[in-house]
Design a protein around this motif. Sequence first.
Motif, PDB file in Angstrom:
ATOM      1  N   ILE A 248       0.839  -1.197   0.000  1.00 53.96           N
ATOM      2  CA  ILE A 248       0.000   0.000   0.000  1.00 53.96           C
ATOM      3  C   ILE A 248       0.873   1.246   0.000  1.00 53.96           C
ATOM      4  N   SER A 249       1.927   1.214   0.812  1.00 55.93           N
ATOM      5  CA  SER A 249       2.800   2.376   0.968  1.00 55.93           C
ATOM      6  C   SER A 249       3.620   2.666  -0.282  1.00 55.93           C
ATOM      7  N   ALA A 250       4.175   1.627  -0.908  1.00 58.34           N
ATOM      8  CA  ALA A 250       5.046   1.808  -2.080  1.00 58.34           C
ATOM      9  C   ALA A 250       4.904   0.596  -2.991  1.00 58.34           C
ATOM     10  N   PRO A 251       3.857   0.547  -3.803  1.00 58.09           N
ATOM     11  CA  PRO A 251       3.567  -0.651  -4.605  1.00 58.09           C
ATOM     12  C   PRO A 251       4.630  -1.001  -5.631  1.00 58.09           C
ATOM     13  N   THR A 252       5.416  -0.032  -6.083  1.00 52.39           N
ATOM     14  CA  THR A 252       6.459  -0.341  -7.065  1.00 52.39           C
ATOM     15  C   THR A 252       7.723  -0.889  -6.402  1.00 52.39           C
ATOM     16  N   GLU A 253       7.796  -0.808  -5.068  1.00 50.19           N
ATOM     17  CA  GLU A 253       8.981  -1.260  -4.350  1.00 50.19           C
ATOM     18  C   GLU A 253       8.761  -2.544  -3.573  1.00 50.19           C
ATOM     19  N   TYR A 254       7.516  -2.776  -3.107  1.00 50.30           N
ATOM     20  CA  TYR A 254       7.241  -3.917  -2.232  1.00 50.30           C
ATOM     21  C   TYR A 254       6.021  -4.674  -2.749  1.00 50.30           C
ATOM     22  N   GLY A 255       6.293  -5.846  -3.349  1.00 56.36           N
ATOM     23  CA  GLY A 255       5.218  -6.630  -3.926  1.00 56.36           C
ATOM     24  C   GLY A 255       4.529  -7.507  -2.909  1.00 56.36           C
ATOM     25  N   PHE A 256       3.467  -8.159  -3.356  1.00 53.71           N
ATOM     26  CA  PHE A 256       2.720  -9.054  -2.474  1.00 53.71           C
ATOM     27  C   PHE A 256       3.531 -10.288  -2.120  1.00 53.71           C
ATOM     28  N   TYR A 257       4.242 -10.845  -3.098  1.00 51.59           N
ATOM     29  CA  TYR A 257       4.942 -12.113  -2.848  1.00 51.59           C
ATOM     30  C   TYR A 257       6.203 -11.918  -2.019  1.00 51.59           C
ATOM     31  N   ALA A 258       7.033 -10.941  -2.369  1.00 46.44           N
ATOM     32  CA  ALA A 258       8.232 -10.624  -1.589  1.00 46.44           C
ATOM     33  C   ALA A 258       9.142 -11.831  -1.380  1.00 46.44           C
ATOM     34  N   ASN A 259       9.227 -12.708  -2.377  1.00 43.65           N
ATOM     35  CA  ASN A 259      10.175 -13.817  -2.298  1.00 43.65           C
ATOM     36  C   ASN A 259      11.599 -13.277  -2.460  1.00 43.65           C
ATOM     37  N   VAL A 260      12.523 -13.776  -1.663  1.00 47.33           N
ATOM     38  CA  VAL A 260      13.909 -13.339  -1.768  1.00 47.33           C
ATOM     39  C   VAL A 260      14.435 -13.733  -3.149  1.00 47.33           C
ATOM     40  N   ASN A 261      14.871 -12.737  -3.912  1.00 47.85           N
ATOM     41  CA  ASN A 261      15.292 -12.992  -5.291  1.00 47.85           C
ATOM     42  C   ASN A 261      16.472 -12.081  -5.643  1.00 47.85           C
ATOM     43  N   PRO A 262      17.684 -12.627  -5.693  1.00 49.86           N
ATOM     44  CA  PRO A 262      18.855 -11.799  -6.005  1.00 49.86           C
ATOM     45  C   PRO A 262      18.825 -11.212  -7.407  1.00 49.86           C
ATOM     46  N   ALA A 263      17.970 -11.749  -8.270  1.00 56.52           N
ATOM     47  CA  ALA A 263      17.890 -11.264  -9.646  1.00 56.52           C
ATOM     48  C   ALA A 263      16.933 -10.088  -9.802  1.00 56.52           C
ATOM     49  N   VAL A 264      16.185  -9.770  -8.760  1.00 51.45           N
ATOM     50  CA  VAL A 264      15.240  -8.645  -8.809  1.00 51.45           C
ATOM     51  C   VAL A 264      15.659  -7.617  -7.773  1.00 51.45           C
ATOM     52  N   ASP A 265      16.270  -6.533  -8.234  1.00 55.71           N
ATOM     53  CA  ASP A 265      16.737  -5.501  -7.322  1.00 55.71           C
ATOM     54  C   ASP A 265      15.593  -4.659  -6.790  1.00 55.71           C
ATOM     55  N   HIS A 266      15.782  -4.119  -5.605  1.00 55.74           N
ATOM     56  CA  HIS A 266      14.909  -3.057  -5.111  1.00 55.74           C
ATOM     57  C   HIS A 266      15.197  -1.834  -5.989  1.00 55.74           C
ATOM     58  N   PRO A 267      14.222  -0.986  -6.252  1.00 51.71           N
ATOM     59  CA  PRO A 267      14.483   0.181  -7.105  1.00 51.71           C
ATOM     60  C   PRO A 267      15.623   1.069  -6.624  1.00 51.71           C
ATOM     61  N   ARG A 268      15.969   0.973  -5.318  1.00 55.16           N
ATOM     62  CA  ARG A 268      17.007   1.868  -4.780  1.00 55.16           C
ATOM     63  C   ARG A 268      18.272   1.147  -4.339  1.00 55.16           C
ATOM     64  N   TRP A 269      18.314  -0.174  -4.439  1.00 46.57           N
ATOM     65  CA  TRP A 269      19.554  -0.890  -4.108  1.00 46.57           C
ATOM     66  C   TRP A 269      19.526  -2.305  -4.695  1.00 46.57           C
ATOM     67  N   SER A 270      20.712  -2.881  -4.772  1.00 44.49           N
ATOM     68  CA  SER A 270      20.848  -4.238  -5.300  1.00 44.49           C
ATOM     69  C   SER A 270      20.436  -5.260  -4.245  1.00 44.49           C
ATOM     70  N   GLN A 271      19.871  -6.370  -4.698  1.00 42.09           N
ATOM     71  CA  GLN A 271      19.558  -7.490  -3.813  1.00 42.09           C
ATOM     72  C   GLN A 271      20.512  -8.665  -4.051  1.00 42.09           C
ATOM     73  N   ALA A 272      21.560  -8.450  -4.836  1.00 43.32           N
ATOM     74  CA  ALA A 272      22.470  -9.545  -5.186  1.00 43.32           C
ATOM     75  C   ALA A 272      23.283 -10.026  -3.993  1.00 43.32           C
ATOM     76  N   THR A 273      23.573  -9.120  -3.051  1.00 46.93           N
ATOM     77  CA  THR A 273      24.333  -9.498  -1.863  1.00 46.93           C
ATOM     78  C   THR A 273      23.626  -8.986  -0.625  1.00 46.93           C
ATOM     79  N   GLU A 274      24.094  -9.473   0.529  1.00 48.58           N
ATOM     80  CA  GLU A 274      23.486  -9.081   1.804  1.00 48.58           C
ATOM     81  C   GLU A 274      24.562  -8.949   2.870  1.00 48.58           C
ATOM     82  N   ASN A 275      24.265  -8.210   3.897  1.00 51.39           N
ATOM     83  CA  ASN A 275      25.163  -8.035   5.025  1.00 51.39           C
ATOM     84  C   ASN A 275      24.662  -8.885   6.189  1.00 51.39           C
ATOM     85  N   ARG A 276      25.461  -9.827   6.655  1.00 48.53           N
ATOM     86  CA  ARG A 276      25.083 -10.684   7.775  1.00 48.53           C
ATOM     87  C   ARG A 276      25.368  -9.944   9.084  1.00 48.53           C
TER      88      ARG A 276
END
Length: 313
Positions: A248-276
């Motif tokens: 509701i807040s940001a439909p182009t940034e946060y989808g319903f499914y929200a499955n972790v997917n390194p191939a689909v970046d957030h519009p403002r940052w990469s999802q290819a890597t993560e910080n543990r």
Amino acid sequence: MSAYRPPKIAAKEITPEKFFLNRRGFIAATAGGLLLAQRAQASAAALKANPSPFSPDEALTPEKDVTNYNNFYEFGTDKGDPAANSGSFKPTPWSIKVDGMVASPREFGIEELMAFPLEERIYRMRCVEAWSMVIPWIGFPLAKLLDKVEPLGSAKYVAFETVLRPDQMPGQAGFFQPLQWPYVEGLRLDEARHPLTILALGLYGKTLQNQNGAPVRLVVPWKYGFKGIKSIVKITLTDKQPPTTWNISAPTEYGFYANVNPAVDHPRWSQATENRIGEGGFFGGSRRKTLPFNGYGEEVASLYAGMDLKANF
């Protein structure tokens, strides 16, 4: 859907404490947890659980990080706000109303939730903000709760709702709000019934602290963390895809499914890597590659066979 196979577990990651479920001991531990919660402090009591074959071959995130680095906007938008601002929150008495397209709608008190056979589930948790943790949750499969209310054949989705208490949750109070309240989330029914999906009542051998979603929250380990709705008061089965707060807040940034997917970046940052978290600073060499479905692809990929996961993000 293919036959379910639990993830492989490394012996070194099995929690060394010998958990057991003894009725008298369980009741005593539960009562202790409720009494502690009634003090309205962000503290926790011992909670016993059966061991479970769910564990990645990775070190646990330090408990101090799991309980002090949180997103729970109902208590504030900074990572330290939930721990700092949740001391007045009262997680008891508590109940969850389950209704909608079910044959037997009912309300479950916290004592009834605690009476389900509890397991320790060590899961990876991946935040959409590109940080991650490994957390030893205590809970039970959501499917076991849904079985109690007998979903109708027409039900296709499960909607969840967080408590609305602006007097105890300072992030819900005031004129300028970062999100719409109450917080709402949703899953497809097959996702909700998957064996990996749990309702968590504790972590690190104790009842949930307020900042972690006391007294009960959702954990869906192959999805981004914002799907793990906290302090749940209502679950509704429906035939329509339910609205979700971040969509509701940001439909182009946060989808319903929200499955972790390194191939689909957030519009403002990469999802290819993560910080543990707990392994050094954000630029301190702790970054690692993000795993599709957060490493649970073997168990859940079949749920999305034939779907475009870039369109259905």
